[in-house]
Design an enzyme around this catalytic site. Sequence first.
Site, PDB file in Angstrom:
ATOM      1  N   LYS A   1       0.868  -1.185   0.000  1.00 24.27           N
ATOM      2  CA  LYS A   1       0.000   0.000   0.000  1.00 24.27           C
ATOM      3  C   LYS A   1       0.894   1.221   0.000  1.00 24.27           C
ATOM      4  O   LYS A   1       2.053   1.146   0.421  1.00 24.27           O
ATOM      5  CB  LYS A   1      -0.885   0.008   1.252  1.00 24.27           C
ATOM      6  CG  LYS A   1      -2.159   0.796   1.084  1.00 24.27           C
ATOM      7  CD  LYS A   1      -3.236  -0.043   0.435  1.00 24.27           C
ATOM      8  CE  LYS A   1      -4.537   0.707   0.319  1.00 24.27           C
ATOM      9  NZ  LYS A   1      -5.638  -0.205  -0.032  1.00 24.27           N
TER      10      LYS A   1
HETATM   11  P1  NAD Z   1     -13.018   7.560  -2.163  1.00 24.72           P
HETATM   12  O1  NAD Z   1     -11.976   8.593  -1.994  1.00 24.72           O
HETATM   13  O2  NAD Z   1     -13.618   7.352  -3.504  1.00 24.72           O
HETATM   14  O3  NAD Z   1     -14.226   7.811  -1.116  1.00 24.72           O
HETATM   15  C1  NAD Z   1     -14.019   8.003   0.249  1.00 24.72           C
HETATM   16  C2  NAD Z   1     -15.302   8.517   0.849  1.00 24.72           C
HETATM   17  O4  NAD Z   1     -15.157   8.586   2.270  1.00 24.72           O
HETATM   18  C3  NAD Z   1     -15.672   9.933   0.374  1.00 24.72           C
HETATM   19  O5  NAD Z   1     -17.051  10.011   0.178  1.00 24.72           O
HETATM   20  C4  NAD Z   1     -15.248  10.804   1.548  1.00 24.72           C
HETATM   21  O6  NAD Z   1     -15.942  12.039   1.618  1.00 24.72           O
HETATM   22  C5  NAD Z   1     -15.606   9.874   2.703  1.00 24.72           C
HETATM   23  N1  NAD Z   1     -14.940  10.243   3.951  1.00 24.72           N
HETATM   24  C6  NAD Z   1     -13.671  10.661   4.158  1.00 24.72           C
HETATM   25  N2  NAD Z   1     -13.484  10.934   5.453  1.00 24.72           N
HETATM   26  C7  NAD Z   1     -14.648  10.679   6.082  1.00 24.72           C
HETATM   27  C8  NAD Z   1     -15.084  10.790   7.421  1.00 24.72           C
HETATM   28  N3  NAD Z   1     -14.259  11.210   8.383  1.00 24.72           N
HETATM   29  N4  NAD Z   1     -16.357  10.423   7.713  1.00 24.72           N
HETATM   30  C9  NAD Z   1     -17.200   9.989   6.754  1.00 24.72           C
HETATM   31  N5  NAD Z   1     -16.842   9.892   5.462  1.00 24.72           N
HETATM   32  C10 NAD Z   1     -15.593  10.232   5.134  1.00 24.72           C
HETATM   33  O7  NAD Z   1     -12.372   6.203  -1.610  1.00 24.72           O
HETATM   34  P2  NAD Z   1     -12.813   4.710  -1.901  1.00 24.72           P
HETATM   35  O8  NAD Z   1     -11.945   4.195  -2.971  1.00 24.72           O
HETATM   36  O9  NAD Z   1     -14.293   4.625  -2.026  1.00 24.72           O
HETATM   37  O10 NAD Z   1     -12.335   3.993  -0.554  1.00 24.72           O
HETATM   38  C11 NAD Z   1     -13.154   3.924   0.600  1.00 24.72           C
HETATM   39  C12 NAD Z   1     -12.693   2.782   1.481  1.00 24.72           C
HETATM   40  O11 NAD Z   1     -12.745   1.562   0.732  1.00 24.72           O
HETATM   41  C13 NAD Z   1     -11.233   2.890   1.975  1.00 24.72           C
HETATM   42  O12 NAD Z   1     -11.145   2.276   3.237  1.00 24.72           O
HETATM   43  C14 NAD Z   1     -10.474   2.054   0.961  1.00 24.72           C
HETATM   44  O13 NAD Z   1      -9.240   1.585   1.469  1.00 24.72           O
HETATM   45  C15 NAD Z   1     -11.473   0.928   0.754  1.00 24.72           C
HETATM   46  N6  NAD Z   1     -11.281   0.169  -0.482  1.00 24.72           N
HETATM   47  C16 NAD Z   1     -11.298   0.796  -1.692  1.00 24.72           C
HETATM   48  C17 NAD Z   1     -11.119   0.028  -2.835  1.00 24.72           C
HETATM   49  C18 NAD Z   1     -11.207   0.625  -4.214  1.00 24.72           C
HETATM   50  O14 NAD Z   1     -11.210  -0.139  -5.192  1.00 24.72           O
HETATM   51  N7  NAD Z   1     -11.330   1.935  -4.392  1.00 24.72           N
HETATM   52  C19 NAD Z   1     -10.898  -1.351  -2.737  1.00 24.72           C
HETATM   53  C20 NAD Z   1     -10.915  -1.955  -1.484  1.00 24.72           C
HETATM   54  C21 NAD Z   1     -11.100  -1.172  -0.355  1.00 24.72           C
END
Ligand code: NAD
Length: 426
Positions: free
Chosen positions: A111
């Site tokens: 990561k």
């Molecule tokens: P993203 O940046 O697209 O979205 C993140 C979201 O979380 C946004 O809506 C943001 O406003 C919100 N956020 C940030 N801080 C916050 C808070 N304090 N309280 C509430 N909401 C908050 O990111 P993503 O890719 O959707 O990732 C989200 C989670 O999923 C992370 O934990 C990431 O590691 C995990 N994840 C993502 C993927 C992927 O393919 N993108 C894969 C596996 C896991």
Amino acid sequence: MSDVPENKKPSVYDNVTKQFNKAADLMKLDPDVRQILARTQNEIIVNFPVKMDDGRIEMFTGYRVQHNNALGPYKGGLRFHPAVDIDEVRALATWMTWKGALTNIPFGGAKGGIQFDPSECTCGEMERITRRFTFALGCNIGPEYDIPAPDVNTNAQIMAWIVDTFVSTQPPHERQANIHVVTGKPVESGGSLGRDKATGQGVVFTLEEWAKDKGFDLNGATYIVQGFGNVGSWASLLLKQHGSKLMAAEDASGAVANSDSIDPEDLLAYAKENKNLIAGYPRAKPIDHEALFETRADIFIPAALENQITAETAPLLSVKVVAEGANGPTDPDGDEILQERGIDLIPDILCNSGGVIVSYFEWLQNKRSEFWDLEEVDSKLHKRIVNAYGRVRDTAKKYDTDWRTAAYIVALSRLETVYKERGIFP
Ligand code: NAD
């Protein structure tokens, strides 16, 4: 890995350690393998300068942690966020190793990220930060060595800049052979159909399996989502197709609720017009963080950051199941409370594994110069998720343990087998 000393507030990596130790004890993991997996293999920190729009030079700190590559190249996302630090990246890299092992894909875990607030940067600055970070990482990443992907605040555009920067530093005749240095690229630039929705799709596939097991109907079921970015919004759009109803949502700008339900498509359209934020959405009322957790629903999908379901917030939830779209959203205290309260949990390394699985498909398509249609991607993803779900369910029964520990046992068993077969050089 030893547990946290009593006087220290647990960090995210301490949470991983606790989860690992619980599973390793229960399955009696080989002590040599346990020592190896308790450490990250490489931790790279780069400090690099970027010219900002006003002509100033700003220094940035970027990280790439490579936890383990016994099963294949290191693999894992890049996060742009002010809270990124070595501890968080270490934890996220370790979870990636478990995720690859659990879902039977030939990848290890890594990561990375940069500690800064992207909302304060212009598009041009984002591009220069991304390109300069890629250049600073140099050959610490590579298509057969370590393959980044999107995570919080990074997307297909960022991946396109990375691939362009990386291949530009290769000899001309090797450029095309390097486009699988990242996954999650735009489809036109070598991405896979279905990668944008893959993580949310995986969340929904695991919920379908859970619903089948419980004799529960997703049609008419209610849910709340925390984080309305890639994972949270796609999970919501796909649950809408099942007839499920979104009751409340929260992102970095605040939370909203509507007792008659919120249309996720309408909420997403609003967010797209408002810097990807949901605050001020007119067809729901604003609520506070606590009220989000207290909203009555069948399903809670945390899809934002780590440590959201804790000793303070777990008692507020009144749901049947937590489906962890985010990595590490539940801390060990939160886990215990959910178990005591009889709330089911689909653990992160299973629930959000759709992203890395379709990243693997993208990597394969690039290597073979193939282009799969969406049905092929979706059906292959479905097969892998259902398979992993079944193995976690069976392992939870066999060891009479919780689902997170069961998922760890499946992952650690695969790594243990590989280390035992190969031995340790020399
Ligand atoms: P993203 O940046 O697209 O979205 C993140 C979201 O979380 C946004 O809506 C943001 O406003 C919100 N956020 C940030 N801080 C916050 C808070 N304090 N309280 C509430 N909401 C908050 O990111 P993503 O890719 O959707 O990732 C989200 C989670 O999923 C992370 O934990 C990431 O590691 C995990 N994840 C993502 C993927 C992927 O393919 N993108 C894969 C596996 C896991």
